[in-house]
Design a protein around this motif. Sequence first.
Motif, PDB file in Angstrom:
ATOM      1  N   ALA A 500      20.900  20.109 -51.497  1.00 41.03           N
ATOM      2  CA  ALA A 500      21.602  19.644 -50.090  1.00 41.03           C
ATOM      3  C   ALA A 500      20.647  20.177 -48.687  1.00 41.03           C
ATOM      4  O   ALA A 500      20.282  20.803 -48.556  1.00 41.03           O
ATOM      5  CB  ALA A 500      23.088  20.532 -49.759  1.00 41.03           C
ATOM      6  N   PRO A 501      19.630  18.239 -48.820  1.00 36.01           N
ATOM      7  CA  PRO A 501      18.916  19.410 -47.201  1.00 36.01           C
ATOM      8  C   PRO A 501      19.330  19.691 -45.938  1.00 36.01           C
ATOM      9  O   PRO A 501      18.718  20.606 -45.863  1.00 36.01           O
ATOM     10  CB  PRO A 501      18.373  17.723 -46.518  1.00 36.01           C
ATOM     11  CG  PRO A 501      19.138  16.678 -47.504  1.00 36.01           C
ATOM     12  CD  PRO A 501      19.773  17.820 -48.636  1.00 36.01           C
ATOM     13  N   ALA A 502      20.785  19.508 -45.641  1.00 33.10           N
ATOM     14  CA  ALA A 502      21.181  19.891 -44.403  1.00 33.10           C
ATOM     15  C   ALA A 502      21.327  21.651 -44.938  1.00 33.10           C
ATOM     16  O   ALA A 502      21.236  22.601 -43.916  1.00 33.10           O
ATOM     17  CB  ALA A 502      22.506  19.665 -44.449  1.00 33.10           C
ATOM     18  N   GLU A 503      21.176  21.747 -46.326  1.00 35.84           N
ATOM     19  CA  GLU A 503      21.584  23.169 -46.108  1.00 35.84           C
ATOM     20  C   GLU A 503      20.321  24.276 -45.748  1.00 35.84           C
ATOM     21  O   GLU A 503      20.922  24.876 -45.799  1.00 35.84           O
ATOM     22  CB  GLU A 503      22.243  23.886 -47.372  1.00 35.84           C
ATOM     23  CG  GLU A 503      22.054  25.584 -48.117  1.00 35.84           C
ATOM     24  CD  GLU A 503      22.396  25.451 -49.383  1.00 35.84           C
ATOM     25  OE1 GLU A 503      23.006  26.850 -49.752  1.00 35.84           O
ATOM     26  OE2 GLU A 503      22.731  24.643 -50.127  1.00 35.84           O
ATOM     27  N   VAL A 504      19.114  23.577 -47.220  1.00 31.40           N
ATOM     28  CA  VAL A 504      17.898  23.657 -46.070  1.00 31.40           C
ATOM     29  C   VAL A 504      17.516  23.908 -45.387  1.00 31.40           C
ATOM     30  O   VAL A 504      17.388  24.836 -43.967  1.00 31.40           O
ATOM     31  CB  VAL A 504      17.045  23.408 -47.122  1.00 31.40           C
ATOM     32  CG1 VAL A 504      15.339  24.011 -47.047  1.00 31.40           C
ATOM     33  CG2 VAL A 504      18.069  23.536 -48.658  1.00 31.40           C
ATOM     34  N   ILE A 518      14.245  19.731 -37.914  1.00 29.13           N
ATOM     35  CA  ILE A 518      13.766  20.087 -39.279  1.00 29.13           C
ATOM     36  C   ILE A 518      14.757  18.608 -39.396  1.00 29.13           C
ATOM     37  O   ILE A 518      15.810  19.083 -40.135  1.00 29.13           O
ATOM     38  CB  ILE A 518      14.026  21.314 -39.535  1.00 29.13           C
ATOM     39  CG1 ILE A 518      13.314  21.021 -41.299  1.00 29.13           C
ATOM     40  CG2 ILE A 518      15.276  22.106 -40.101  1.00 29.13           C
ATOM     41  CD1 ILE A 518      13.419  22.232 -41.731  1.00 29.13           C
ATOM     42  N   LEU A 519      13.616  17.972 -40.772  1.00 23.42           N
ATOM     43  CA  LEU A 519      14.046  17.149 -41.812  1.00 23.42           C
ATOM     44  C   LEU A 519      13.318  17.611 -43.048  1.00 23.42           C
ATOM     45  O   LEU A 519      12.206  17.332 -43.433  1.00 23.42           O
ATOM     46  CB  LEU A 519      13.410  15.889 -40.861  1.00 23.42           C
ATOM     47  CG  LEU A 519      14.574  14.822 -42.524  1.00 23.42           C
ATOM     48  CD1 LEU A 519      14.897  12.992 -41.662  1.00 23.42           C
ATOM     49  CD2 LEU A 519      13.277  14.511 -43.808  1.00 23.42           C
ATOM     50  N   VAL A 520      14.090  17.692 -43.981  1.00 20.54           N
ATOM     51  CA  VAL A 520      13.541  17.812 -45.233  1.00 20.54           C
ATOM     52  C   VAL A 520      13.742  16.614 -46.424  1.00 20.54           C
ATOM     53  O   VAL A 520      14.804  16.536 -46.342  1.00 20.54           O
ATOM     54  CB  VAL A 520      14.759  18.555 -46.708  1.00 20.54           C
ATOM     55  CG1 VAL A 520      14.221  19.289 -47.406  1.00 20.54           C
ATOM     56  CG2 VAL A 520      14.373  20.770 -45.974  1.00 20.54           C
ATOM     57  N   HIS A 521      12.784  16.919 -47.168  1.00 23.01           N
ATOM     58  CA  HIS A 521      12.291  14.823 -47.863  1.00 23.01           C
ATOM     59  C   HIS A 521      11.530  15.887 -49.590  1.00 23.01           C
ATOM     60  O   HIS A 521      11.807  17.077 -49.212  1.00 23.01           O
ATOM     61  CB  HIS A 521      11.304  14.127 -47.086  1.00 23.01           C
ATOM     62  CG  HIS A 521      11.402  12.970 -47.794  1.00 23.01           C
ATOM     63  ND1 HIS A 521      11.489  12.230 -47.731  1.00 23.01           N
ATOM     64  CD2 HIS A 521       9.886  13.261 -48.697  1.00 23.01           C
ATOM     65  CE1 HIS A 521      11.275  11.336 -48.358  1.00 23.01           C
ATOM     66  NE2 HIS A 521       9.925  11.890 -49.084  1.00 23.01           N
ATOM     67  N   GLY A 522      12.532  15.246 -50.224  1.00 19.36           N
ATOM     68  CA  GLY A 522      12.127  15.242 -51.668  1.00 19.36           C
ATOM     69  C   GLY A 522      12.807  14.549 -52.570  1.00 19.36           C
ATOM     70  O   GLY A 522      12.987  14.646 -53.865  1.00 19.36           O
ATOM     71  N   ALA A 523      13.246  13.381 -51.513  1.00 18.22           N
ATOM     72  CA  ALA A 523      13.505  12.586 -52.908  1.00 18.22           C
ATOM     73  C   ALA A 523      13.058  11.674 -53.870  1.00 18.22           C
ATOM     74  O   ALA A 523      12.194  11.165 -53.391  1.00 18.22           O
ATOM     75  CB  ALA A 523      15.213  11.183 -52.252  1.00 18.22           C
ATOM     76  N   ASP A 524      13.423  11.923 -54.288  1.00 20.46           N
ATOM     77  CA  ASP A 524      12.115  11.006 -56.242  1.00 20.46           C
ATOM     78  C   ASP A 524      10.750  11.519 -55.588  1.00 20.46           C
ATOM     79  O   ASP A 524      10.118  10.967 -56.493  1.00 20.46           O
ATOM     80  CB  ASP A 524      12.572   9.786 -56.205  1.00 20.46           C
ATOM     81  CG  ASP A 524      13.610   9.046 -55.651  1.00 20.46           C
ATOM     82  OD1 ASP A 524      13.985   9.257 -56.483  1.00 20.46           O
ATOM     83  OD2 ASP A 524      13.958   8.303 -55.265  1.00 20.46           O
ATOM     84  N   LEU A 531       9.927  17.560 -41.925  1.00 27.59           N
ATOM     85  CA  LEU A 531       8.718  17.549 -40.500  1.00 27.59           C
ATOM     86  C   LEU A 531       9.835  18.728 -40.353  1.00 27.59           C
ATOM     87  O   LEU A 531      11.513  18.900 -39.930  1.00 27.59           O
ATOM     88  CB  LEU A 531       9.237  16.453 -40.691  1.00 27.59           C
ATOM     89  CG  LEU A 531       8.292  15.008 -42.198  1.00 27.59           C
ATOM     90  CD1 LEU A 531       9.188  13.561 -40.898  1.00 27.59           C
ATOM     91  CD2 LEU A 531       6.961  14.777 -41.222  1.00 27.59           C
ATOM     92  N   ILE A 532       9.162  19.035 -38.904  1.00 24.19           N
ATOM     93  CA  ILE A 532       9.222  20.140 -37.999  1.00 24.19           C
ATOM     94  C   ILE A 532       8.842  19.907 -36.715  1.00 24.19           C
ATOM     95  O   ILE A 532       8.439  19.502 -36.400  1.00 24.19           O
ATOM     96  CB  ILE A 532       8.963  21.524 -38.548  1.00 24.19           C
ATOM     97  CG1 ILE A 532       9.522  21.931 -40.011  1.00 24.19           C
ATOM     98  CG2 ILE A 532       9.425  22.147 -37.649  1.00 24.19           C
ATOM     99  CD1 ILE A 532       8.833  23.012 -40.993  1.00 24.19           C
TER     100      ILE A 532
END
Length: 629
Positions: A500-504, A518-524, A531-532
């Motif tokens: 859950a990116p929003a949690e991180v 901040i945007l957490v990326h990691g799908a696939d 990106l901060i």
Amino acid sequence: MSDTKTLIDNRPPSVANLFVDRVAATPDAEAYRYPVPAASGQGPDGWKSLSWAQAAGRVYAISAGLIALGVQPEERVALASSTRVEWVLADLGVMCAGAATTTIYPSTNAEESAFILTDSESRFLIAEDAVQLAKARERRSELTDLAHVVVIDPAGVEPAADDPEGWVLTLAELEAQGAAYLEKHPDAVTDRVSAITPDQLATLIYTSGTTGRPKGVRLPHDNWSYMAKATVTAVELSTDDVQYLWLPLAHVFGKVLTSGQIEVGHVTAIDGRVDKIIENLPVVRPTYMAAVPRIFEKVYNGVAAKARAGGGAKYKIFLWAAGVAREYARVSQDNFRRTGRASVPFALGARHKVADTLVFAKIREAFGGRLRACVSGSAALAPDIGFFFAGAGIHILEGYGLTETSAASFVNPGEAYRTGTVGKPLPGTEVRIADDGEILLRGPGLMEGYHRLPEKTAEVLESDGWFHTGDIGELSVDGYLRITDRKKDLIKTSGGKYIAPAEVEGRFKAVCPFVSNILVHGADRNFCTALIALDEPTLLGWAADNGLGGRSYAQVVAAPQTVELIDGYVQRLNEGLQRWQAIKKFRLLPRDLDIEHGELTPSLKLKRPVVEREYKQLIEDMYAGSREA
């Protein structure tokens, strides 16, 4: 509970009815306060007030003016303005005429404004100023339904040769026409109000969305009447309250706050200028206000930055006090849950008392000194931020809802609020969790559907009334809801792990006082990256003390010292995460994300696809050379 059920079941057909009743009950009581800038443009603003009777005089004049111009029940009147007292008066005027308000953010560009005006078939536009009028003029050839534009602030408005005769008029002229119309037809407005039915369209709000064209959400009068009754009982408002209202009224969260106030009859101070919040709070001295999480994050970062600027000793005191605040809030909330009393051990209470004298009292004073509670919504508040403010005596009642549910479906109850949850459902609202974790809602606050999009309506609204929110959540045994993420935003790594990116992202905002977005990326992918974007005032303050003074934001962000600073916070974040959640690499953005570039919605939500598309190369660079599973 039975009294609450009676109150809600016996609600009137509309907020227009509530308004008429409120004016009759307390005509001389203060209704609204609004700022009046100093004549010289220098110095603090003054404030003026409207009683309920004075407000009604203007509302009925606006309503009658629209009726005189030919507005019909359920016809759309668009409102493109920032948050100001005239927005509320105009909206009430539209409702009292039996018409429906279409809301448009003042930041919306001419193309999208034209789409909303056309799709909603708006017959009238109430525009804030020359800037908003210019957008309508630019696209006038497309706006075949638009009969009139009413300008609130006429400063700088010049006649245009190609304007049809009478197409543009000022709000003052509309009110004058309405007053004259009422002299001849004294019952014109009250007759319209009496004829309103609960299922009649009251508001058409276009979802800002994260992809594609916005959808018009149809909200009938009954939704707002229900919200007025249900939110007041949930938040426990009284006639002695003073609300500070600055949220965008084009957003459903801002709009719902005006309905509850009419039900109770307390004072609302209205000023949508975000840059005036810090200045206004000690003047207005509100007892409650609503905000989005970004405001609390900014306040927290600002307090931390001020402590850091005061030297090492002051910063250590702040960090110690912040730890005490969080521990105090957690322990007291846990004890209240178990025993009904928000008690803490003696030693913790003693430490809290010292921290209160040194730090917390000053924070409360900055909020005006009388703040009983804040309501937070629109996005998730990082629990550590919430616990900090709770321990400092600023009680943040998180709530949850969507445009499609008239803003509020859940809210934390007064003393029994639980940080990290969005509270309990409003009276009359049903909730269940689907097999895949999606939150389903049913109740009087639900939309009628999407405007002219029956197939889109059928995708989210079942025939038996259950609405699919698209959010994932968990219900506690005693009914408190915790949102874990957007269903469509869940990340599945190439290793099959769900994140859950929003949690991180929320955890990082609590750890790092410099972060803005901040945007957490990691799908696939086989690991997560981020990106901060950093908060410019906080960052430049740090830069001045660390040999980087005089440089631009982009230059400071690119400096190795800055990357090293943020890397330390990323490592602290990772210590509390599972291995597959950890941020292995990150990049600092050359500027903050904003509404103007389309990266944030007007309610400050992150548009993930936009940001990922814009910074695709940075993302790809972080995965370059890695072995993707």
